[in-house]
Design an enzyme around this catalytic site. Structure first.
Site, mmCIF file in Angstrom:
data_model
loop_
_atom_site.group_PDB
_atom_site.id
_atom_site.type_symbol
_atom_site.label_atom_id
_atom_site.label_comp_id
_atom_site.label_asym_id
_atom_site.label_seq_id
_atom_site.Cartn_x
_atom_site.Cartn_y
_atom_site.Cartn_z
ATOM 1 N N SER A 110 0.788 -1.238 0.000
ATOM 2 C CA SER A 110 0.000 0.000 0.000
ATOM 3 C C SER A 110 0.815 1.281 0.000
ATOM 4 C CB SER A 110 -0.957 0.022 1.199
ATOM 5 O OG SER A 110 -2.132 -0.686 0.907
ATOM 6 N N LYS A 113 0.344 3.899 -2.747
ATOM 7 C CA LYS A 113 -0.622 5.006 -2.746
ATOM 8 C C LYS A 113 0.051 6.374 -2.664
ATOM 9 C CE LYS A 113 -4.486 2.350 -0.795
ATOM 10 N NZ LYS A 113 -3.862 1.032 -0.584
ATOM 11 N N SER A 307 -6.334 4.150 3.625
ATOM 12 C CA SER A 307 -5.727 3.158 2.727
ATOM 13 C C SER A 307 -6.817 2.532 1.862
ATOM 14 C CB SER A 307 -4.969 2.083 3.501
ATOM 15 O OG SER A 307 -4.011 1.454 2.673
#
Length: 475
Positions: A110, A113, A307
């Site tokens: 993640s 991102k 997230s």
């Protein structure tokens, strides 16, 4: 949210030595009233309350030798596996301070991102809003809803994302535009996106596992099937949510209900090209209504703070659209790579298959991440600083809320602000940390060969690295 985000932006910019009296263009990015309009415009804004540890732009910079002495014993521990890649740099100057495999592309999870956020802010701008339109169909009474890629679109005021655009507002515009013509059919045009709705590099359980879903150009509430339950779970810190299998059709049926059209009269199709509009009634392709998403600066904040994988994939496609690439997983990856290069980042150390980090095909080097964070924080591109608003804070918020609580890591509490990433065997962190002297550093640690059962140990090892930077002057 606008006040908090503006305050965080001011604090971040001030931390790297930029004199900021007001948040500059932030009010415009957030969609607020322009300065000078209305009596409220003359009211002085109060100074934002500091909620994070302050930094000193004149603080002494750590030396590479000092950083190496602090981190060398921590980056080679067994808990992190045998592929640990690290980069540490000074935010103000961009000077590298420590590296271990820093240019090696690694599975980022993640942490991806951060790249998605910076590239979409650069490509679209922080004030950009994603439209959802309704146009007249080819047949009398046919209404075509055209998805523009807003994943936060709500059905009504009970939607998941506060302040999102709403289908009931769009339906009201349609009824007014049609006058006495009764809607009889709803066509769903989600053709803006192309390619597969699931990225081939996703683990098999992701499409139905509650953190991913089908990516379509029209959806409501991030494709959540039960918004009421999802909001309760979110409040309890659980971001898992069951997703509908066909988000575009589900949204189309919700829109049809608002127009009084039966579900059986909803089907996929494409909007007709707009032509001349007769005086008596809107002609095929004529716009009947439009609603727009929150500004991009807020969508980026939502993506990073929660997230949110669905929002991330939608924002990645906005980069593709801005660069005239197909709005697909492949097109978005190519466009984000191109924008990273435009920003002066080492794009050869970047390979993206998606925008969320769910794909194991993604590769990002730690040095690209520290370069990206330094660029966003050095004041040269102030619009990019929006990525900092949603960064979790150690022992306080987001994915770091219950971390940095041990004796070995408490030095990082409140001074480490970072995006985390986790897949099976993959653990990553990238963000900001203030040293004991008040110097703002950026750091990234990526490891993708941790034992499958080593999640807790790996997180503890990552936290000790952040805490070590926070505790030392490293000179």
């Amino acid at each position: 949210m606008p006040v908090v985000l503006a305050a965080v932006l001011v604090l971040v910019l001030a931390a790297v030595g930029i004199a900021v009296v007001r948040p500059g263009p932030v009010a415009d990015w957030l969609g607020d009233e322009p300065a000078g309009r209305g009596a409220a415009a003359t009211v002085a804004e109060p100074a934002p309350a500091e909620v994070l540890a302050g930094t000193d732009a004149n603080a002494p910079m750590p030396t590479p030798e000092g950083v190496r002495a602090a981190l060398a014993p921590l980056v080679g521990v067994p808990a992190l596996g045998d592929r640990v890649h690290v980069s540490v740099a000074d935010v103000t100057t961009g000077q590298p301070l420590f590296g271990r495999g820093e240019d090696d592309a690694t599975v980022p999870a993640s942490v991806t991102k951060l790249v998605t956020g910076v590239t979409v802010l650069a490509a679209r701008g922080p004030a950009y809003r994603i439209p959802t339109r309704a146009v007249a169909g080819a047949a009398p009474g046919e209404v075509v809803i055209v998805g523009g890629g807003d994943p936060t679109l709500a059905v009504d005021k009970k939607g998941f994302y506060p302040g999102a655009a709403r289908l009931d507002d769009l339906a009201a515009q349609v009824r007014a535009a049609l006058g006495g013509t009764k809607p009889t059919k709803v066509t769903v045009d989600s053709s803006l996106y192309s390619g597969p709705v699931f990225e081939p590099g996703w683990d098999d359980d992701i499409p139905t596992g509650g953190y991913g879903g089908a990516i379509t150009a029209l959806m409501t509430d991030g494709a959540r099937s039960d918004v009421t339950r999802a909001k309760k779970d979110e409040a309890a810190g659980n971001h898992w949510a069951e997703r509908v299998a066909q988000p575009d059709l589900a949204a189309g049926r919700a829109f049809a209900r608002l127009l009084g059209v039966p579900a059986g009269a909803v089907a996929r199709g494409t909007a007709p090209a707009a032509g001349a509009t007769p005086a008596a009634a809107p002609g095929p392709g004529a716009e009947l209504g439009r609603v727009e998403s929150l500004p991009m600066v807020r969508l980026v904040d939502v993506m990073i703070s929660d997230s949110d994988n669905i929002v991330a994939e939608a924002l990645a496609r906005q980069v593709a659209l801005a660069r005239n690439q197909p709005a697909s997983f492949a097109g978005a990856g190519a466009a984000m790579d191109a924008v990273a290069g435009e920003l002066g980042l080492p794009a050869d150390e970047l390979t993206l298959a998606d925008g969320s980090g769910l794909s194991r095909s993604n590769r990002i080097s730690p040095s690209l991440l520290t370069d990206l964070i330094a660029l966003a924080g050095d004041g040269s591109r102030p619009e990019l600083a929006a990525i900092f608003g949603g960064l979790p804070v150690a022992d306080w918020s987001g994915t770091l809320a219950d971390r940095y609580e041990t004796a070995a890591t408490k030095a990082g509490a409140g001074v480490v602000r970072a995006k985390t990433g986790t897949l099976t065997k993959v653990h990553a962190v990238a963000g900001l940390v203030s040293t004991a002297d008040g110097r703002l550093l950026t750091f990234a640690v990526l490891t993708d060969a941790v034992p499958p059962d080593g999640l807790t140990a790996a997180r503890g090892a990552l936290d000790r690295i952040g805490a070590a930077l926070a505790a030392c002057g490293c000179r």
